[in-house]
Design a protein around this motif. Structure first.
Motif, PDB file in Angstrom:
ATOM      1  N   ALA A 244       0.808  -1.229   0.000  1.00 17.83           N
ATOM      2  CA  ALA A 244       0.000   0.000   0.000  1.00 17.83           C
ATOM      3  C   ALA A 244       0.839   1.276   0.000  1.00 17.83           C
ATOM      4  O   ALA A 244       0.469   2.249  -0.674  1.00 17.83           O
ATOM      5  N   PRO A 245       1.964   1.341   0.726  1.00 12.44           N
ATOM      6  CA  PRO A 245       2.769   2.572   0.638  1.00 12.44           C
ATOM      7  C   PRO A 245       3.267   2.873  -0.775  1.00 12.44           C
ATOM      8  O   PRO A 245       3.352   4.041  -1.171  1.00 12.44           O
ATOM      9  N   ALA A 246       3.574   1.855  -1.544  1.00  9.90           N
ATOM     10  CA  ALA A 246       4.013   2.077  -2.921  1.00  9.90           C
ATOM     11  C   ALA A 246       2.868   2.612  -3.769  1.00  9.90           C
ATOM     12  O   ALA A 246       3.071   3.499  -4.607  1.00  9.90           O
TER      13      ALA A 246
ATOM     14  N   ASP B 130       2.993  10.720  -7.869  1.00 11.22           N
ATOM     15  CA  ASP B 130       4.036  10.653  -8.905  1.00 11.22           C
ATOM     16  C   ASP B 130       5.445  10.583  -8.330  1.00 11.22           C
ATOM     17  O   ASP B 130       6.375  11.167  -8.860  1.00 11.22           O
ATOM     18  N   GLN B 131       5.597   9.852  -7.248  1.00 14.35           N
ATOM     19  CA  GLN B 131       6.921   9.640  -6.676  1.00 14.35           C
ATOM     20  C   GLN B 131       7.521   8.315  -7.143  1.00 14.35           C
ATOM     21  O   GLN B 131       8.723   8.111  -7.025  1.00 14.35           O
ATOM     22  N   LEU B 132       6.680   7.408  -7.644  1.00 14.15           N
ATOM     23  CA  LEU B 132       7.137   6.115  -8.146  1.00 14.15           C
ATOM     24  C   LEU B 132       6.527   5.861  -9.509  1.00 14.15           C
ATOM     25  O   LEU B 132       5.468   6.383  -9.858  1.00 14.15           O
ATOM     26  N   ASP B 133       7.227   5.022 -10.265  1.00 13.76           N
ATOM     27  CA  ASP B 133       6.732   4.561 -11.560  1.00 13.76           C
ATOM     28  C   ASP B 133       5.750   3.416 -11.356  1.00 13.76           C
ATOM     29  O   ASP B 133       5.828   2.691 -10.363  1.00 13.76           O
ATOM     30  N   ILE B 134       4.853   3.209 -12.296  1.00 13.49           N
ATOM     31  CA  ILE B 134       3.897   2.113 -12.196  1.00 13.49           C
ATOM     32  C   ILE B 134       4.613   0.769 -12.237  1.00 13.49           C
ATOM     33  O   ILE B 134       4.210  -0.190 -11.570  1.00 13.49           O
ATOM     34  N   LEU B 135       5.720   0.691 -12.975  1.00 16.75           N
ATOM     35  CA  LEU B 135       6.473  -0.559 -13.056  1.00 16.75           C
ATOM     36  C   LEU B 135       7.076  -0.921 -11.695  1.00 16.75           C
ATOM     37  O   LEU B 135       7.038  -2.082 -11.283  1.00 16.75           O
ATOM     38  N   GLN B 136       7.598   0.055 -10.987  1.00 15.06           N
ATOM     39  CA  GLN B 136       8.163  -0.201  -9.662  1.00 15.06           C
ATOM     40  C   GLN B 136       7.076  -0.640  -8.671  1.00 15.06           C
ATOM     41  O   GLN B 136       7.303  -1.512  -7.833  1.00 15.06           O
ATOM     42  N   VAL B 137       5.911  -0.043  -8.776  1.00 21.18           N
ATOM     43  CA  VAL B 137       4.809  -0.402  -7.889  1.00 21.18           C
ATOM     44  C   VAL B 137       4.354  -1.834  -8.164  1.00 21.18           C
ATOM     45  O   VAL B 137       4.114  -2.610  -7.228  1.00 21.18           O
ATOM     46  N   LEU B 138       4.257  -2.201  -9.428  1.00 25.33           N
ATOM     47  CA  LEU B 138       3.854  -3.565  -9.770  1.00 25.33           C
ATOM     48  C   LEU B 138       4.907  -4.588  -9.346  1.00 25.33           C
ATOM     49  O   LEU B 138       4.565  -5.690  -8.907  1.00 25.33           O
ATOM     50  N   ILE B 139       6.181  -4.233  -9.466  1.00 23.65           N
ATOM     51  CA  ILE B 139       7.244  -5.133  -9.008  1.00 23.65           C
ATOM     52  C   ILE B 139       7.149  -5.323  -7.500  1.00 23.65           C
ATOM     53  O   ILE B 139       7.278  -6.440  -6.992  1.00 23.65           O
TER      54      ILE B 139
END
Length: 76
Positions: free
Chosen positions: A15-17, A24-33
């Motif tokens: 949830a924090p990701a 817009d502090q993280l990319d969607i790819l990083q969140v999915l990883i």
């Protein structure tokens, strides 16, 4: 097949990701990883909880059935 409780727990762990994605502090790819990493961790943790709790489950075949008997033997 993955249980829905595992996916919900993995979503809670990541949830924090997801929150950082909103700002817009993280990319969607990083969140999915991070979510994909959280899924096996959540599965192992919930399996441990299921293993511990399974010892407290009552089975109908355990023990013998008991019929109640009156304790005082006074008859009128």
């Amino acid at each position: 097949m993955i249980r829905p409780s595992v996916l919900l727990f993995a979503l809670l762990i990541s949830a924090p990701a997801w929150y950082r994605l909103l700002f817009d502090q993280l990319d969607i790819l990083q969140v999915l990883i991070r979510f994909l990493i959280a899924v096996p961790i959540a599965a192992v943790l919930l399996a441990g909880v299921r293993f511990v709790v399974a010892g407290y489950r009552k089975h109908p075949s355990d023990g013998a059935p008991v019929t109640p008997e009156p304790t005082d033997n006074t008859t009128p």
